[in-house]
Design a protein around this motif. Structure first.
Motif, PDB file in Angstrom:
ATOM      1  N   HIS A  52       0.868  -1.088   0.094  1.00  0.00           N
ATOM      2  CA  HIS A  52       0.081   0.076   0.000  1.00  0.00           C
ATOM      3  C   HIS A  52       1.010   1.278   0.076  1.00  0.00           C
ATOM      4  CE1 HIS A  52       0.993  -0.516   4.194  1.00  0.00           C
ATOM      5  NE2 HIS A  52       1.086   0.797   4.302  1.00  0.00           N
ATOM      6  N   MET A 199      -2.083  -7.211   7.515  1.00  0.00           N
ATOM      7  CA  MET A 199      -3.669  -6.605   7.812  1.00  0.00           C
ATOM      8  C   MET A 199      -3.493  -5.610   8.766  1.00  0.00           C
ATOM      9  SD  MET A 199      -6.854  -6.477   7.111  1.00  0.00           S
ATOM     10  CE  MET A 199      -8.197  -6.068   7.834  1.00  0.00           C
ATOM     11  N   THR A 202      -1.778  -2.132   6.933  1.00  0.00           N
ATOM     12  CA  THR A 202      -2.665  -1.722   6.001  1.00  0.00           C
ATOM     13  C   THR A 202      -4.052  -1.027   6.409  1.00  0.00           C
ATOM     14  OG1 THR A 202      -1.624  -3.327   4.624  1.00  0.00           O
ATOM     15  CG2 THR A 202      -3.645  -2.120   3.524  1.00  0.00           C
ATOM     16  N   PHE A 203      -4.746  -1.838   7.263  1.00  0.00           N
ATOM     17  CA  PHE A 203      -5.887  -1.386   7.798  1.00  0.00           C
ATOM     18  C   PHE A 203      -5.581   0.006   8.714  1.00  0.00           C
ATOM     19  CE2 PHE A 203      -9.435  -1.498  11.000  1.00  0.00           C
ATOM     20  CZ  PHE A 203     -10.449  -1.579   9.976  1.00  0.00           C
ATOM     21  N   MET A 268      -9.038  -7.711   3.843  1.00  0.00           N
ATOM     22  CA  MET A 268      -9.307  -6.356   3.540  1.00  0.00           C
ATOM     23  C   MET A 268     -10.729  -5.982   3.519  1.00  0.00           C
ATOM     24  SD  MET A 268      -8.192  -3.441   4.383  1.00  0.00           S
ATOM     25  CE  MET A 268      -6.351  -3.832   4.683  1.00  0.00           C
TER      26      MET A 268
END
Length: 322
Positions: A52, A199, A202-203, A268
């Motif tokens: 990302h 995760m 990115t989250f 995601m």
């Protein structure tokens, strides 16, 4: 018409005097940190955990672009003294980062360099406007190795325990042995790649971006930030549970490989769905007090305020205030 043309020319000249030095100095900062940016780009390209990364600078630019209608209010008196102080700190940080080969410290120096340029060109006003965009750039920087290791281990434990419990709830004879889930002949190992750290990183970027964009109360934004880790863990537990069920009911190796990757991709969307659910719950849970409600006095049932200062009862009788 004759008066408007000089005014327009002065406005254009003012814009040029403001933006040209700012853009030039920002380009110089980017050039000075080109080796760091090359290292980051290589990490983004080869490490799925930070894929990302290229989106982070674009989102920072969008945070600035959405304020373009208020551009005239961005600028204040230049603060070159404070900017020079920041640049001294940047030089020290870069020296330490080069000595220790600590790229994360060099990335902090990049952010401070951007802040120094902004402070020198537009003062504190411009820095306040761009602080969120500059701060958000931290999400394009990979975590230090020691931090990855120390955070990844608890995440693996939480994922293993939660997945074992969920599989047992679904009727599977699941047992936990360290980071391995045993289900009859199936041995499902929760390795580092399955810890959920990708995760989580990115989250976290998505959630902070949502906080910066949404117009919600501070309480709601705080709840969104506090929900980053639980939502990331729950999404990973769902992924591991689905993978375990696939190994129980599916025998084709190629289909198992596809399902493993597919379940990882679903993490995601599951996390974003839980985030949307959290925002919906908060919207219905938190009631904002309007200005009219705050100004309205609290009176006994059946009484209403009068313009003359008295009160009227249910049948319209008036009582003058003494």
């Amino acid at each position: 018409m004759a008066e408007s043309q000089p005014a327009q020319s002065r406005a254009a000249e003012s814009v040029g005097q403001r933006w040209v030095p700012l853009v030039g100095l920002l380009a110089l900062v980017v050039w000075g940190h080109a080796p760091l940016l090359a290292i980051l780009a290589e990490r983004w390209w080869h490490d799925p955990q930070y894929s990302h990364g290229p989106l982070v600078p674009l989102f920072s630019l969008y945070l600035l672009w959405r304020q373009r209608e208020e551009a005239e209010a961005w600028w204040g008196p230049p603060r070159w003294g404070a900017a020079l102080g920041l640049l001294v700190a940047v030089l020290l940080l870069r020296a330490v980062a080069g000595r220790l080969l600590f790229h994360q410290l060099d990335a902090v120096a990049l952010q401070l360099s951007l802040a120094a340029v902004v402070l020198g060109c537009g003062g504190w006003c411009l820095l306040r406007r761009s602080a969120a965009a500059i701060g958000f750039l931290i999400f394009m920087v990979p975590l230090p190795y020691e931090l990855e290791r120390n955070v990844g281990e608890p995440l693996k434990v939480a994922a293993t325990v939660g997945s074992t419990f969920l599989l047992q709830t679904l009727g599977q004879p699941a047992l936990r042995d360290g980071h391995i889930i045993l289900m009859g002949e199936v041995r499902l190992g929760v390795v580092d790649a399955c810890s959920g750290l990708k995760m989580l990183v990115t989250f976290a970027a998505f959630s902070v971006g949502a906080v910066l964009l949404l117009r919600r109360s501070r309480f709601e934004k705080l709840m969104v930030l506090l929900g980053i880790i639980p939502i990331a863990i729950v999404s990973n537990i769902v992924r591991i549970t689905a993978t375990g069920l696939s190994h129980v009911y599916v025998r084709d190796p190629r289909l198992l490989d596809f399902l493993h990757d597919f379940h990882g991709w679903l993490m995601m969307p599951i996390g974003l769905g839980l985030l949307a659910l959290e925002l919906w719950v908060l919207r219905n849970l938190v009631v904002e007090e309007t200005a009219e409600y705050l100004r309205e006095p609290l009176l006994p049932t059946g009484l209403r305020p009068l313009a003359s200062g008295g009160t009227a009862g249910k049948h319209g009788s008036e009582t003058s205030g003494e």
